[in-house]
Design a protein around this motif. Structure first.
Motif, PDB file in Angstrom:
ATOM      1  N   GLU A 127       0.841  -1.208   0.000  1.00  0.00           N
ATOM      2  CA  GLU A 127       0.000   0.000   0.000  1.00  0.00           C
ATOM      3  C   GLU A 127       0.875   1.256   0.000  1.00  0.00           C
ATOM      4  OE1 GLU A 127      -3.119   0.540  -0.285  1.00  0.00           O
ATOM      5  OE2 GLU A 127      -4.298  -1.144   0.436  1.00  0.00           O
ATOM      6  N   ILE A 128       1.905   1.248   0.841  1.00  0.00           N
ATOM      7  CA  ILE A 128       2.783   2.418   0.928  1.00  0.00           C
ATOM      8  C   ILE A 128       3.512   2.651  -0.395  1.00  0.00           C
ATOM      9  CG2 ILE A 128       4.935   3.229   1.968  1.00  0.00           C
ATOM     10  CD1 ILE A 128       2.609   3.784   3.718  1.00  0.00           C
ATOM     11  N   GLN A 129       4.011   1.568  -1.002  1.00  0.00           N
ATOM     12  CA  GLN A 129       4.721   1.705  -2.271  1.00  0.00           C
ATOM     13  C   GLN A 129       3.790   2.198  -3.367  1.00  0.00           C
ATOM     14  OE1 GLN A 129       7.987   1.603  -2.661  1.00  0.00           O
ATOM     15  NE2 GLN A 129       8.087   1.212  -0.452  1.00  0.00           N
ATOM     16  N   GLN A 130       2.545   1.689  -3.347  1.00  0.00           N
ATOM     17  CA  GLN A 130       1.555   2.147  -4.321  1.00  0.00           C
ATOM     18  C   GLN A 130       1.280   3.634  -4.145  1.00  0.00           C
ATOM     19  OE1 GLN A 130       0.423  -0.085  -6.469  1.00  0.00           O
ATOM     20  NE2 GLN A 130      -1.156   1.041  -7.562  1.00  0.00           N
ATOM     21  N   GLY A 158       3.850  13.309  -5.934  1.00  0.00           N
ATOM     22  CA  GLY A 158       4.756  14.208  -6.632  1.00  0.00           C
ATOM     23  C   GLY A 158       5.594  15.040  -5.693  1.00  0.00           C
ATOM     24  N   ASP A 159       5.077  15.239  -4.460  1.00  0.00           N
ATOM     25  CA  ASP A 159       5.800  16.051  -3.478  1.00  0.00           C
ATOM     26  C   ASP A 159       7.051  15.315  -3.008  1.00  0.00           C
ATOM     27  OD1 ASP A 159       6.163  16.754  -0.356  1.00  0.00           O
ATOM     28  OD2 ASP A 159       5.417  18.495  -1.456  1.00  0.00           O
ATOM     29  N   ARG A 160       8.209  15.974  -3.121  1.00  0.00           N
ATOM     30  CA  ARG A 160       9.481  15.310  -2.799  1.00  0.00           C
ATOM     31  C   ARG A 160       9.600  14.969  -1.330  1.00  0.00           C
ATOM     32  NH1 ARG A 160      14.808  18.075  -5.136  1.00  0.00           N
ATOM     33  NH2 ARG A 160      13.638  17.542  -7.033  1.00  0.00           N
ATOM     34  N   SER A 161       9.182  15.889  -0.444  1.00  0.00           N
ATOM     35  CA  SER A 161       9.304  15.640   0.995  1.00  0.00           C
ATOM     36  C   SER A 161       8.395  14.493   1.432  1.00  0.00           C
ATOM     37  CB  SER A 161       8.978  16.904   1.788  1.00  0.00           C
ATOM     38  OG  SER A 161       7.652  17.331   1.518  1.00  0.00           O
ATOM     39  N   LEU A 162       7.168  14.425   0.863  1.00  0.00           N
ATOM     40  CA  LEU A 162       6.259  13.339   1.210  1.00  0.00           C
ATOM     41  C   LEU A 162       6.769  12.016   0.657  1.00  0.00           C
ATOM     42  CD1 LEU A 162       3.646  12.429   2.521  1.00  0.00           C
ATOM     43  CD2 LEU A 162       2.419  13.054   0.443  1.00  0.00           C
ATOM     44  N   LEU A 187       7.532   8.647   2.878  1.00  0.00           N
ATOM     45  CA  LEU A 187       6.963   7.320   2.622  1.00  0.00           C
ATOM     46  C   LEU A 187       8.036   6.261   2.438  1.00  0.00           C
ATOM     47  CD1 LEU A 187       4.046   8.318   0.221  1.00  0.00           C
ATOM     48  CD2 LEU A 187       3.864   7.620   2.602  1.00  0.00           C
ATOM     49  N   ASN A 188       9.219   6.652   2.033  1.00  0.00           N
ATOM     50  CA  ASN A 188      10.309   5.701   1.836  1.00  0.00           C
ATOM     51  C   ASN A 188      11.277   5.666   3.011  1.00  0.00           C
ATOM     52  OD1 ASN A 188      10.183   4.528  -1.090  1.00  0.00           O
ATOM     53  ND2 ASN A 188       9.671   6.691  -1.317  1.00  0.00           N
ATOM     54  N   SER A 189      10.916   6.352   4.088  1.00  0.00           N
ATOM     55  CA  SER A 189      11.777   6.376   5.268  1.00  0.00           C
ATOM     56  C   SER A 189      11.660   5.074   6.050  1.00  0.00           C
ATOM     57  CB  SER A 189      11.392   7.553   6.169  1.00  0.00           C
ATOM     58  OG  SER A 189      12.020   7.446   7.417  1.00  0.00           O
ATOM     59  N   GLU A 190      12.770   4.644   6.665  1.00  0.00           N
ATOM     60  CA  GLU A 190      12.760   3.433   7.483  1.00  0.00           C
ATOM     61  C   GLU A 190      11.962   3.646   8.764  1.00  0.00           C
ATOM     62  OE1 GLU A 190      16.698   2.150   8.235  1.00  0.00           O
ATOM     63  OE2 GLU A 190      17.135   1.631   6.152  1.00  0.00           O
ATOM     64  N   GLN A 191      11.838   4.892   9.223  1.00  0.00           N
ATOM     65  CA  GLN A 191      11.078   5.186  10.439  1.00  0.00           C
ATOM     66  C   GLN A 191       9.574   5.191  10.193  1.00  0.00           C
ATOM     67  OE1 GLN A 191      13.992   7.065   9.734  1.00  0.00           O
ATOM     68  NE2 GLN A 191      15.034   5.713  11.196  1.00  0.00           N
ATOM     69  N   LEU A 245      -3.232   6.196   7.933  1.00  0.00           N
ATOM     70  CA  LEU A 245      -2.714   6.663   9.219  1.00  0.00           C
ATOM     71  C   LEU A 245      -1.314   6.111   9.386  1.00  0.00           C
ATOM     72  CD1 LEU A 245      -2.913   7.956  12.016  1.00  0.00           C
ATOM     73  CD2 LEU A 245      -4.053   5.877  12.824  1.00  0.00           C
ATOM     74  N   LEU A 246      -0.318   6.992   9.260  1.00  0.00           N
ATOM     75  CA  LEU A 246       1.067   6.626   9.514  1.00  0.00           C
ATOM     76  C   LEU A 246       1.416   6.967  10.948  1.00  0.00           C
ATOM     77  CD1 LEU A 246       0.867   6.706   6.374  1.00  0.00           C
ATOM     78  CD2 LEU A 246       3.253   7.406   6.351  1.00  0.00           C
ATOM     79  N   ASN A 247       2.589   6.576  11.387  1.00  0.00           N
ATOM     80  CA  ASN A 247       2.954   6.821  12.782  1.00  0.00           C
ATOM     81  C   ASN A 247       3.092   8.299  13.099  1.00  0.00           C
ATOM     82  OD1 ASN A 247       5.195   6.388  10.962  1.00  0.00           O
ATOM     83  ND2 ASN A 247       6.553   6.724  12.685  1.00  0.00           N
ATOM     84  N   ASP A 248       3.263   9.167  12.089  1.00  0.00           N
ATOM     85  CA  ASP A 248       3.380  10.597  12.375  1.00  0.00           C
ATOM     86  C   ASP A 248       2.610  11.478  11.407  1.00  0.00           C
ATOM     87  OD1 ASP A 248       4.903  10.142  10.165  1.00  0.00           O
ATOM     88  OD2 ASP A 248       6.736  11.062  10.924  1.00  0.00           O
ATOM     89  N   THR A 249       1.878  10.896  10.461  1.00  0.00           N
ATOM     90  CA  THR A 249       1.191  11.672   9.424  1.00  0.00           C
ATOM     91  C   THR A 249      -0.139  11.021   9.074  1.00  0.00           C
ATOM     92  OG1 THR A 249       3.367  12.216   8.482  1.00  0.00           O
ATOM     93  CG2 THR A 249       1.440  12.714   7.132  1.00  0.00           C
ATOM     94  N   LEU A 250      -1.112  11.862   8.732  1.00  0.00           N
ATOM     95  CA  LEU A 250      -2.397  11.386   8.222  1.00  0.00           C
ATOM     96  C   LEU A 250      -2.511  11.842   6.776  1.00  0.00           C
ATOM     97  CD1 LEU A 250      -4.990   9.905   9.262  1.00  0.00           C
ATOM     98  CD2 LEU A 250      -6.018  12.167   9.468  1.00  0.00           C
ATOM     99  N   ILE A 251      -2.806  10.898   5.859  1.00  0.00           N
ATOM    100  CA  ILE A 251      -2.853  11.194   4.429  1.00  0.00           C
ATOM    101  C   ILE A 251      -4.218  10.790   3.878  1.00  0.00           C
ATOM    102  CG2 ILE A 251      -1.847  10.678   2.168  1.00  0.00           C
ATOM    103  CD1 ILE A 251       0.797  10.104   3.577  1.00  0.00           C
TER     104      ILE A 251
END
Length: 843
Positions: A224-227, A233-237, A241-245, A275-281
């Protein structure tokens, strides 16, 4: 279980004729064995079909359908899984042949599926499953010949199962085994030689299934995360999403509702909320795909991120949170739209109430008419009133249902022209009230985890913001132990009527005193005083349905019978059972028996007959049993000295496992640790230590043996007491299913007869949302949940939401693992630490 019923559920294959003279349990066990043989044969056929009809043709040298490397990736580890079950089928056939002589099968499951090889091949297969489906999907889109190959194979098969339908079977296999073995265990007498092997087999299969389910969950989340990352398109996002944390906690399709300024729905559309550990998308979803491909393999959606918000700046806004609403701008216009609650429904309710008041006045005036007029009489006007009352109740139900399923979030928007922060209200409709509660709970716990480095402890009350002294009960002697006896919920309608007519006692507190008395009390009055015959201190108390057991300092257990037809115990029924010369250290009730410890010995006392059976729990006489907890078919024990805990079988009393907890946590000092408290709760064994640190170990939750697997290292608490963990207690609040049903107000026209205008709970702030408010951030809106009520057949409804917290008691508080030396806060003060668990949802 009735044999004929089971035979209908599990039609057996014709293995051999049924011998005569078998008991009903033996017949059922043979039928279950037939189901195991039949299901295993069917499973092996499915595996063989994949290998013979799909993998083999695709790997033939003359085949140019698909690259051989991709074929091997798609069917990775299937050959090893087939070999594993082929060996199991051979061993199973041997057991079937000798079944009438041995009737044993549990040990075969343990021997076949406890091997690390089984876990490895299944783990590799499940971890590769999402990748395999992606390869199949890509090949279907890029190679028409491959798509045609899959279509022809499905069309020519007798059951028309797709390749996906066949490849998902290994994921479903162990849950099927578990159900069959549970049935087998239910029909196996306690004295049977297959009893313990079956329990051990359940333990192995449950542990294996849990590990594989967790791996499948993680693999699905990663997909799901990879999809999602591919759509960003946002570089920071994309970097986030590709962070190990990064960790995905929950994602689900929810319906976003946009309201107009009058409460009308302007737009509703399905969104995927992550729902990620620090962000809601929140993302738009595109589910379009080729129908031909979708019918053969799962086609993943494409996402387009709509908005994302930092978790700590996201708030759940519940109905009734006026204090929070005053701090948040709710009526914020975004692209010409307004995000609101359901004001239209409230306005319609007010209009109906106004009309009812007018019609009631008209009805009174009609009653004063002297003449007789068609369609203008008291009966007609009363019908008008009843019709409006029903419409009002329906509108109230509509409002409550909307609030039960509506998830309202305050998220940060773009600053206004002056640079001030702006909050935007977004509203999602969840599929069910339970789904909403789950989201609220997950959001709450994720925010707590974000604040994990705080040194301040917040202790929450379920019902009020600040603790309040309820009652003080004076005692004549020091209190040594307590036992809480909860009022039983009647299991039948007859019992319920009997309880209603009898004097209501409510919940009871049993208090053991130093002066040899056991006081039975409510928070209002003392009901009963029991004095043991030895006139010595009462060190521990436990109760069962029929008995009260008191462990005494003299090494004896006092057994009190419950009065016939009453809840209290008979003062004159006291019987003493001698265990030894040392004080009774702990008690544990199992049905109407009690396990009582005296030094290193444990004695099982049957309450009715007082028959005893003793065994040695520790080889060292100096290691007294201090704590006992039961889970499934096992009892874990801790001792006054040493860091080991021991597991014993509840039926054979055999020792099953020994675990040294000091080797499972780097923060514990080996050789200087003893276990100071034990607790089993929601599939976790909680171990309090003399160093103030709490360890948790996952244990099976079914009818098997609660063993700690060798691969489990346990989890260590980051918050600890400054001295021993004196006690661990679980507390829970349950939200009954009848409060979540959509017909919770109107259950039919009969309920309204004789009570046409029954008052309802406050629409803004109602008890059906109790579990939601218990985990809300604003304590002003917490409310008490209702107890579980009886269902139609007199049984408690099983569909419920349970909120559980673990309370640990000890001296002071300290933080573990910080860069500076651990420091204690108020190390001389008695301190409670509260550990909130995720909500459990059961149907």
């Amino acid at each position: 279980m009735d044999v004929s019923v089971y035979e209908l559920r599990h039609p057996p294959p014709q293995l051999c004729p049924m011998p005569e003279g078998l008991s009903s349990q033996q017949v059922v066990r043979r039928l279950i064995l037939s189901s195991i043989v039949q299901s295993e044969s069917s499973y092996l056929d499915s595996l063989k079909r994949i290998l013979q009809e799909y993998q083999k043709p695709l790997l033939e040298p003359q085949s140019c359908i698909l690259n051989p490397k991709k074929v091997r990736q798609i069917f990775y580890r299937l050959q090893e899984i087939h070999q594993c079950h082929s060996m199991f089928q051979i061993a199973l056939a041997s057991r079937v042949a000798e079944w009438d002589h041995s009737e044993r099968i549990g040990d075969l499951f343990v021997a076949s599926f406890s091997k690390s090889m089984v876990l490895n091949v299944y783990s590799d297969y499940i971890n590769n499953f999402t990748n395999a489906m992606a390869l199949i999907k890509k090949a279907c889109m890029s190679k028409p010949v491959f798509l045609d190959f899959l279509k022809k194979k499905q069309a020519s098969s007798p059951d028309r199962i797709t390749l996906y339908g066949l490849m998902v079977k290994p994921i479903q296999r162990f849950p099927q085994f578990i159900l069959l073995l549970q049935d087998m265990l239910k029909n196996t007498p306690k004295s049977h030689t297959d009893r313990l092997p079956l329990q051990l087999a359940l333990t192995e299969l449950e542990t294996l299934a849990e590990k594989l389910n967790e791996q499948k969950r993680l693999a699905d989340q990663e997909a799901e995360i990879q999809q999602l990352a591919h759509s960003v398109g946002d570089r920071s996002l994309h970097k986030l999403l590709n962070s190990e944390q990064r960790q995905l906690i929950q994602c689900e399709l929810l319906t976003e509702i946009v309201y107009g300024d009058k409460g009308q729905v302007l737009k509703s559309k399905e969104r995927k909320v992550f729902l990620l550990n620090d962000t809601l998308i929140c993302a738009n979803v595109n589910l379009k795909g080729s129908p031909d491909i979708s019918s053969l393999v799962l086609v993943g959606p494409k996402y387009m991120v709509k908005w994302c918000a930092p978790l700590l700046q996201t708030q759940v806004v519940e109905v009734g949170q006026d204090s929070l609403q005053s701090r948040t701008k709710l009526n914020v216009t975004v692209t010409g739209k307004v995000f609101l609650g359901p004001p239209r429904l409230y306005q319609e309710l007010e209009e109906l109430q106004h009309d009812l008041a007018v019609v009631e006045e008209v009805s009174l005036l009609v009653g004063t008419l002297n003449g007789t007029y068609q369609n203008l009489n008291t009966t007609v006007s009363q019908d008008w009133c009843l019709a409006l009352q029903r419409l009002i109740r329906l509108k109230e139900e509509e409002i409550q249902n909307a609030n039960k399923c509506r998830l309202r979030l305050s998220v940060p928007g773009k600053p206004d022209k002056s640079g001030r922060p702006v909050s935007i209200m977004v509203v999602f409709n969840t599929p069910s009230p339970i789904c909403k509660i789950s989201w609220v709970n997950r959001l709450h716990l994720a925010k707590i985890a974000q604040s994990k480095f705080r040194t301040v402890l917040d202790i929450f009350s379920l019902n009020r913001a600040t603790p309040r002294l309820v009652k003080t009960v004076p005692m004549r002697a020091p209190v040594l132990c307590l036992e809480y006896v909860k009022e039983l919920c009647p299991s039948t309608e007859k019992e319920a009527k009997k309880a209603h007519t009898a004097a209501k006692i409510g919940n009871i507190i049993c208090v053991g005193l130093q002066d040899s008395r056991s006081v039975i009390s409510t928070t209002v009055q003392c009901l009963l005083t029991l004095v043991n015959l030895d006139s010595c201190p009462v060190l521990c108390l436990k109760h069962s349905l029929s008995f009260l057991f008191a462990g005494l300092a003299s090494g004896k257990v006092a057994v009190y019978h419950r009065r016939t037809g009453e809840r209290l115990w008979d003062v004159d029924s006291c019987k003493l059972v001698s265990l030894g010369s040392e004080p009774v250290g702990s008690l544990l009730t199992l049905e109407d028996a009690v396990w009582a410890s005296c030094a290193n010995q444990v004695t099982v006392i049957q309450g009715s007959s007082l028959h005893t059976q003793s065994f040695e729990a520790h080889s060292d006489p100096g290691c007294s049993v201090s704590h006992m907890v039961r889970s499934g078919g096992g009892v874990w024990m801790a001792f006054t000295d040493g860091s080991s805990i021991h597991l014993f079988h509840t039926e054979t009393l055999e020792p099953l496992q020994e675990v040294n907890v000091s080797t499972h946590a780097a923060h514990l000092t080996p050789g200087q640790v003893y276990v100071s408290s034990l607790l089993i709760c929601q599939g976790l064994l909680w171990v309090g230590t003399s160093q103030g640190i709490i360890l948790t170990f996952p244990v099976p939750t079914l009818e098997g043996i609660p063993k700690i697997t060798g691969q489990c290292r346990g989890m260590s608490s980051l918050n600890a007491h400054c001295g021993p963990v004196d006690f661990l207690v679980s507390t829970s609040s349950t939200l009954a299913s009848d409060l979540l049903r959509r017909d919770s107000i109107l259950n039919g026209s009969e309920e309204s007869k004789g009570n046409p205008r029954a008052p309802t709970d406050s629409l803004e702030h109602s008890p059906e949302d109790g579990s939601i408010y218990e985990v809300s951030e604003d304590p002003d809106v917490w409310v008490r949940g209702r107890p579980v009520e009886l269902g139609k057949e007199g049984e408690a409804r099983r569909s419920k939401v349970t909120s559980t917290a673990i309370v640990s008691g000890g001296r002071g508080h300290r933080r573990i693992g910080q860069t500076t030396a651990d420091t204690c806060s108020d190390s001389t003060e008695n301190t409670l630490l509260v550990w909130q668990l995720p909500l459990t949802l059961s149907q």
